[in-house]
Design a protein around this motif. Sequence first.
Motif, PDB file in Angstrom:
ATOM      1  N   VAL B 191       7.841  21.208  40.179  1.00 39.35           N
ATOM      2  CA  VAL B 191       9.063  20.730  40.820  1.00 39.35           C
ATOM      3  C   VAL B 191       9.172  19.209  40.695  1.00 39.35           C
ATOM      4  N   GLU B 192       8.036  18.535  40.567  1.00 44.46           N
ATOM      5  CA  GLU B 192       8.036  17.069  40.583  1.00 44.46           C
ATOM      6  C   GLU B 192       8.209  16.430  39.207  1.00 44.46           C
ATOM      7  N   TRP B 193       7.736  17.092  38.142  1.00 47.11           N
ATOM      8  CA  TRP B 193       7.732  16.411  36.853  1.00 47.11           C
ATOM      9  C   TRP B 193       9.102  15.958  36.367  1.00 47.11           C
ATOM     10  N   PRO B 194      10.181  16.720  36.633  1.00 48.96           N
ATOM     11  CA  PRO B 194      11.483  16.269  36.120  1.00 48.96           C
ATOM     12  C   PRO B 194      11.878  14.886  36.647  1.00 48.96           C
ATOM     13  N   VAL B 195      11.548  14.616  37.924  1.00 54.98           N
ATOM     14  CA  VAL B 195      11.900  13.306  38.494  1.00 54.98           C
ATOM     15  C   VAL B 195      11.183  12.212  37.715  1.00 54.98           C
ATOM     16  N   LEU B 196       9.876  12.409  37.517  1.00 53.38           N
ATOM     17  CA  LEU B 196       9.086  11.400  36.808  1.00 53.38           C
ATOM     18  C   LEU B 196       9.610  11.225  35.381  1.00 53.38           C
ATOM     19  N   MET B 197       9.918  12.343  34.758  1.00 52.49           N
ATOM     20  CA  MET B 197      10.377  12.273  33.375  1.00 52.49           C
ATOM     21  C   MET B 197      11.673  11.487  33.254  1.00 52.49           C
ATOM     22  N   ARG B 198      12.614  11.788  34.125  1.00 53.49           N
ATOM     23  CA  ARG B 198      13.927  11.144  34.021  1.00 53.49           C
ATOM     24  C   ARG B 198      13.831   9.641  34.283  1.00 53.49           C
ATOM     25  N   VAL B 199      13.002   9.276  35.269  1.00 55.50           N
ATOM     26  CA  VAL B 199      12.842   7.858  35.602  1.00 55.50           C
ATOM     27  C   VAL B 199      12.194   7.107  34.437  1.00 55.50           C
ATOM     28  N   LEU B 200      11.118   7.661  33.928  1.00 58.33           N
ATOM     29  CA  LEU B 200      10.385   6.977  32.854  1.00 58.33           C
ATOM     30  C   LEU B 200      11.202   6.942  31.564  1.00 58.33           C
ATOM     31  N   ARG B 201      11.910   8.011  31.305  1.00 59.52           N
ATOM     32  CA  ARG B 201      12.735   8.061  30.088  1.00 59.52           C
ATOM     33  C   ARG B 201      13.763   6.929  30.099  1.00 59.52           C
ATOM     34  N   ALA B 202      14.438   6.783  31.223  1.00 55.71           N
ATOM     35  CA  ALA B 202      15.475   5.738  31.321  1.00 55.71           C
ATOM     36  C   ALA B 202      14.866   4.352  31.138  1.00 55.71           C
ATOM     37  N   ASP B 203      13.714   4.117  31.798  1.00 57.52           N
ATOM     38  CA  ASP B 203      13.075   2.792  31.690  1.00 57.52           C
ATOM     39  C   ASP B 203      12.588   2.533  30.276  1.00 57.52           C
ATOM     40  N   MET B 204      12.063   3.558  29.649  1.00 58.17           N
ATOM     41  CA  MET B 204      11.532   3.358  28.286  1.00 58.17           C
ATOM     42  C   MET B 204      12.641   3.091  27.289  1.00 58.17           C
ATOM     43  N   ILE B 205      13.758   3.746  27.488  1.00 56.38           N
ATOM     44  CA  ILE B 205      14.893   3.500  26.591  1.00 56.38           C
ATOM     45  C   ILE B 205      15.301   2.026  26.693  1.00 56.38           C
ATOM     46  N   ALA B 206      15.315   1.512  27.930  1.00 59.06           N
ATOM     47  CA  ALA B 206      15.660   0.095  28.122  1.00 59.06           C
ATOM     48  C   ALA B 206      14.610  -0.803  27.485  1.00 59.06           C
ATOM     49  N   THR B 207      13.348  -0.458  27.684  1.00 63.35           N
ATOM     50  CA  THR B 207      12.266  -1.288  27.134  1.00 63.35           C
ATOM     51  C   THR B 207      12.304  -1.306  25.604  1.00 63.35           C
ATOM     52  N   LEU B 208      12.609  -0.172  25.021  1.00 61.22           N
ATOM     53  CA  LEU B 208      12.597  -0.084  23.559  1.00 61.22           C
ATOM     54  C   LEU B 208      13.685  -0.959  22.915  1.00 61.22           C
ATOM     55  N   ARG B 209      14.601  -1.449  23.766  1.00 64.75           N
ATOM     56  CA  ARG B 209      15.640  -2.344  23.221  1.00 64.75           C
ATOM     57  C   ARG B 209      15.229  -3.806  23.357  1.00 64.75           C
ATOM     58  N   GLU B 210      14.098  -4.049  23.994  1.00 66.06           N
ATOM     59  CA  GLU B 210      13.654  -5.429  24.231  1.00 66.06           C
ATOM     60  C   GLU B 210      13.239  -6.088  22.911  1.00 66.06           C
ATOM     61  N   GLU B 211      13.282  -7.409  22.940  1.00 66.80           N
ATOM     62  CA  GLU B 211      12.979  -8.170  21.708  1.00 66.80           C
ATOM     63  C   GLU B 211      11.528  -8.008  21.274  1.00 66.80           C
ATOM     64  N   PHE B 212      10.625  -7.920  22.276  1.00 64.51           N
ATOM     65  CA  PHE B 212       9.211  -7.825  21.870  1.00 64.51           C
ATOM     66  C   PHE B 212       8.921  -6.511  21.143  1.00 64.51           C
ATOM     67  N   ILE B 213       9.707  -5.496  21.437  1.00 62.80           N
ATOM     68  CA  ILE B 213       9.528  -4.223  20.723  1.00 62.80           C
ATOM     69  C   ILE B 213      10.024  -4.385  19.283  1.00 62.80           C
ATOM     70  N   VAL B 214      11.154  -5.091  19.168  1.00 62.62           N
ATOM     71  CA  VAL B 214      11.680  -5.351  17.810  1.00 62.62           C
ATOM     72  C   VAL B 214      10.633  -6.133  17.015  1.00 62.62           C
ATOM     73  N   ALA B 215      10.016  -7.100  17.699  1.00 58.96           N
ATOM     74  CA  ALA B 215       8.992  -7.920  17.032  1.00 58.96           C
ATOM     75  C   ALA B 215       7.800  -7.057  16.617  1.00 58.96           C
ATOM     76  N   ALA B 216       7.419  -6.143  17.505  1.00 58.25           N
ATOM     77  CA  ALA B 216       6.282  -5.258  17.204  1.00 58.25           C
ATOM     78  C   ALA B 216       6.588  -4.382  15.990  1.00 58.25           C
ATOM     79  N   LYS B 217       7.837  -3.893  15.981  1.00 60.17           N
ATOM     80  CA  LYS B 217       8.236  -3.076  14.831  1.00 60.17           C
ATOM     81  C   LYS B 217       8.192  -3.917  13.549  1.00 60.17           C
ATOM     82  N   ALA B 218       8.693  -5.173  13.671  1.00 58.67           N
ATOM     83  CA  ALA B 218       8.733  -6.064  12.504  1.00 58.67           C
ATOM     84  C   ALA B 218       7.331  -6.355  11.982  1.00 58.67           C
TER      85      ALA B 218
END
Lengths: 550, 316
Positions: B191-218
């Motif tokens: 019953v609990e995992w969906p809450v954790l998943m949705r929260v983390l998914r949203a935060d990770m999507i935001a993080t993956l747009r950060e410049e340091f991630i672009v730099a890491a990819k580069a």
Amino acid sequence: MHLAYYVADNLRLHDPAGLARRTLRKPFPAHPARSQGGKDASLIRSRLCGVLIGLLWAISSAGAANAQNRGGVVTAGVEQDIAGFDPLVVGVYDTGQTATAALLFDTLTRIDDEGKVQPRLALSWSSTPNFKKWTFKLRPGVKFHDGTPFNAQAVVFNYERMLDPQNHCRCAFYLNAISNLNAPDDLTVVYHLRYPVVQLPALLSPPVVTNVFHSPKAVKEMGESYNRHPVGTGPFVLKSWQAGDRLVLERNPNYWAAGHPYLDQVVIRPLPNAVTRFASVLSGDVDIVWEDTSDNILKARKNPALRVREYVGSGVSAIVFNTLKPALSDVRVRQALRHAINMRGFAEGVTEGLRKPALDPYGPGSFVRCAEPGALHYDPAKASELLKSYGKPLKLKFMVTAEPRGRAIGQIFQEFWKNVGVAVTLDEVDQTTFVTKSFQRDFEVGGWRIIDLADPGPQMFADFHTGSAVNIAGYSNPEVDRLLEAARATSDEAVRSEDYCKIAQILNKEVPWIWTLQNAYFSIAKAQLMGVHKQYSDVLDVSDAWWEKK
Amino acid sequence: MLGLVGRKLVYLVPVVLAVTVLTFLVASLLPGDLAVAMLGDQATPENVAALHRKLGLDLPLWQQYLRWLSAVMVGDLGTSHRTGETVIHAIGGRLPVSLELMGLAEACALLIGVPFAVICAARRDSALDRTLSSGAFGMLSMPPYMLAILLVFVFSIRLGLLPSTGYTALSQGLVANMRSLALPAATLGLVEWPVLMRVLRADMIATLREEFIVAAKAKGLPRWRILLVHALKPSSLTLVTVTGLNLGRLLGGAVIIESIFALPGLGRLLVDSIYSRDFIVVQGVVLFIALGFVSVNFAVDMLYALLDPRIRHGRA
């Protein structure tokens, strides 16, 4: 003696006491014409009879022991968690506690599966002609689990402890018939009663809080911790207790009844949820469960791997009208309220037909059988007519316990009464408040119950005699008073039965109470589990159980 | 860091005091009378009054509170009138079961929720993301008691793999212990995992747009390393908060789940005590749970500081 006819649960309480048995056509100890002069001879006869019955039981038990498989473990599921066993702490035993007490402790008498009173820790008994003094001869050589002797002093110790006002035992209320006890010798106990109790030996049989005996040594030495370390004389000894999860009881190797018990171990597990309690039997985690959920019982009946045991007791559920309230003091109103109820429909709807409508206060387990109890029938037109003749609009408050079962029952009756123009509001209160308000007669309509006692006398007297403290309906009728007094002063069952039926007829006509459903008790077990006793007083008793196949 | 701990501890004092006041009031407001519950239905008014005096129930509420608080301060939570057991002892006996259940449930929720969140964030708006997100939504709608019964039906009755009720202590073997907790922990965890998943998914999507991630990819770092090492940690703040708060939810769920699976935990002790009007136990257990909740949230605050240096240095 447990006269716990006062505690209500709004149609289904844990039944703290009582005795449900099929028939007692020949009361064992008493004789109506016995004079004081004939007492000695009667006492000897009674003793001889007791010894003979004891011997026969021992012989039959020994014979039976050859037929029954020995050994094995039974896991029994009960509804409620077990708080403990010290009367001073817990006050009253619920169904889980009585199921366990049947294993840990012994009572003075027992009721066999034919409904006859038989010796257990008492070998014989006799009474004075007025049934106010009873003498019990105890079985010699019985020891508590701690090795100390069970004797008359131990019996007196247990009762004095419960009766001592300084101990504030809730249980003392249920012992109000007892004036005092004394022990003339090690194996003789005398009960001195405040009023006649015709069938005391039968009333002493169920393993309720006031009928079982604890080791005086253990009680004194353990003090407060005794509650969770009970020491009795019963067929099983407590081995371990994980609160909220299970009690493990092992066979008492020194049990006084040769060959008993058959099982090596019994595990008692509180399983509060009805769905998973039943699932536990289906999955095999548990061997037998106490049950009151009609859905589970009906499903189990269709399952060949399971066996449903049913016992219909000697009491009924009821609705009580406070006759001291203006509207309810009018007999037409009370009759109208009874006529408005389709009791058959109610039984079908609430219990799917597992419990039958009651026509009088004596269930099929009682020796009282009324051919013409005169119960009023479902007749909404008649109800409307009576209310019309009453002439005033009727608004009532129905007190129920604030839990799903109480609420559901309240709503059903609310609908019945609404159909004939009576506005009923539900007054939802907690269990403690419910009982307190009932005894204070601070209610208009409430749920109540006649619990299963071997003898309807004490309960009927308390509930319907003028001026009784627990006559919560505030009912008064000189003829009923006369019949109640006459019925409790004789042991002639034919006479008593006639008197109690006359009382039922009057009560059915004047309707201070409405009898709703007969008390019925159920257990579900694996089909191979044998030797489970009848569920007298709603006690799930596996003390003599054994496995057909291991 | 020590300064931060000190500051937080100072803030904790009024919170804890408020918790004690509320706990005391909650138990005091429960219907019924302790003296009547102890003495029975037929207690005389004189006996009830005498017991009121003995227990201090005749004192003004604030005096009762101070008496109770002073006893609590020295670790005396009182004694159950129903069992004669001290509240501390009762809690001590039940706590390991609840802790183990909550720990396993949380682990179960994290083990399902975190990988799913990472996958969904990495493949945002893909068919897989939509399927998992829909599945999570479906699970969120499932009442725990229904899920419990469904699991019992499948794993206990049909397959006969796991016990339907009861608890086996760890001391009786790890396997037996895990088997006894598998279904209840799975019920709470699922019953609990969906809450954790949705929260983390949203935060990770935001993080993956950060410049340091672009730099890491580069820089050519492997995709898994970017996701699990560089993106997951800074995305976990909300996850940690929700996980902490979840403990409170789990405890609420445990009240139901422990009754369904007949587990001897704190939740069931609380329910039994409420039904039997064992006010002293109710007070003790509620206080214990509330303090536990406050402590977990304190620990979560400290975790923030470890996860994000800006908080540690007072810049966030």
